[in-house]
Scaffold this motif. Structure first.
Motif: not given
Length: 417
Positions: A127, A157, A159, A212
């Protein structure tokens, strides 16, 4: 060539695991592997190093109930964890994302908290290295954003997965049938398949869109798939799309391939996922057409130099075997072809007191027989996982894997095996 019994596949897999364990390098932190046994530099990656070997060991631990394989997987995880801080690549197959996938798998299957913490640390570094668009010159599944997204999903994860695919929404080029885009900085050719091309990006967009609840990502995935489908040159029954347009590195790349990386064996995985996400008969029909092309291609016979020189999971027979086993679980029509593929793998294995292993061929070099390798892509680890799955299917056992691969959708059993 005789029809292999599940026990035949299992026996060769055991021998191949012995070779894997014998080629491991003890380190201060655990066990590690090099790309080739003759190499000196340790390789922690998913594609050709320790992170690709560890899932095969976890597969063996579950399949046989043998703690020796689990212990080796935990020791492998320790060496991967020790490499996290110094590893410069971030991608799924060559970098920290793939290392995190292997570490998380050891944590979840064996309860190794240190491996889980190392996975979190690895993804934190991934990230932090994002430049707002990508992690390096590659923008594909093997070395770029699509792979990071899939690895992030595999480790929970969402995001990070959304962060990784968002740049694709700003870069697509409209074509007569859909969209495609650049998959490597400065590459004039547009690649179409799973490893380096449009369908790998499609797979990531669809997977992240579902996770998502992002309809825009799923819509973009469908448009990318439509571009590739419009390039089919195999007629209405089959599916065969060129490697790239214009042809990328024609001196190295075949115009048409059949494996997971650049052919119908991988294309079908994208269509399988799109079928799950979008529903409707069109995606299943495309999967059927990929199957038709593979079963009528002549492989695994080596019809000419360069046609089918690889037994591995990425570019060779083991990757096609994965799809054949998917077919049997989901449609009931893949077992005969799977048996042909397994028979070829067993015949091509070198077996002696050191264990079983596979040598691929590079017809453009002398000598043309390459050194056997331990890793997922071209070597023992990728082949072992598929042989053990075939053995379970042949005895009616669970057809799933111990570790679900980030870009290989799990099968849904639709018939009694």
């Amino acid at each position: 060539m005789s029809t292999p019994h599940p026990s035949d596949a299992e026996a060769v897999a055991v021998s191949a695991l012995e070779w894997l364990l014998a080629t491991a390098r003890p380190t201060g932190s655990g066990l590690a592997w090099t790309t080739r046994p003759s190499d000196d530099e340790l390789n922690p990656s998913l594609y050709s190093g320790t992170a690709g070997v560890v899932p095969a060991l976890l597969e063996a631990e579950r399949h046989f109930g043998d703690a020796r394989y689990g212990d080796a997987a935990m020791r492998g995880a320790r060496s991967i964890a020790a490499a996290v801080g110094g590893w410069e690549l971030s991608s799924l197959y060559f970098g920290l994302t793939g290392m995190a996938v292997a570490l998380r798998a050891v944590h979840e299957r064996l309860g190794d908290a240190a491996a889980g913490a190392a996975a979190t640390r690895a993804l934190g570094l991934v990230r932090s290295r994002f430049d707002g668009t990508r992690w390096g010159p590659q923008f594909d599944l093997l070395g770029g954003n699509a792979g990071v997204a899939l690895g992030a999903l595999a480790t929970g994860d969402v995001e990070l997965a959304v962060l990784a695919v968002t740049p694709y929404t700003a870069t697509p080029e409209t074509t007569r049938a859909g969209v495609h885009g650049e998959t490597r900085v400065g590459r004039p050719a547009r690649l179409h398949h799973f490893s380096h091309g449009t369908l790998g990006v499609v797979h990531a967009l669809a997977a992240v869109g579902r996770a998502a609840d992002r309809a825009d990502l799923i819509e973009l995935a469908a448009a990318g798939a439509a571009d590739v489908v419009a390039r089919n040159e195999a007629g209405p029954e089959g599916f065969l799309v060129p490697h790239s347009d214009p042809q990328d590195q024609p001196e190295r790349n075949e115009r048409y391939s059949y494996g997971w990386c650049n052919g119908p064996a991988g294309d079908a995985q994208a269509f399988r996922l799109l079928g799950e996400v979008l529903g409707g008969p069109a995606w299943s029909a495309l999967t059927d057409r990929c199957w038709h092309t593979l079963t009528h291609s002549g492989l695994p016979r080596r019809l000419r130099p360069g046609f089918w020189d690889n037994s591995g999971r990425c570019c060779g027979t083991a990757g096609v075997l994965a799809f054949a086993c998917d077919r049997y679980v989901e449609h009931g029509d893949g077992l005969d072809f799977a048996q042909v593929l397994v028979a070829d793998l067993l015949a091509r294995a070198t077996g002696d007191t050191a264990g079983a292993r596979w040598s691929n061929t590079e017809h453009r070099t002398a000598p043309s027989t390459l050194e056997p390798t331990p890793g997922w892509a071209m070597g023992n680890a990728g082949i072992v996982r598929e042989l053990l799955r075939f053995a379970r299917i042949g005895t009616g056992a669970d057809p799933g894997y111990a570790v679900t691969w980030p870009d290989h959708p799990a099968t849904s059993r639709r018939r009694s095996c």
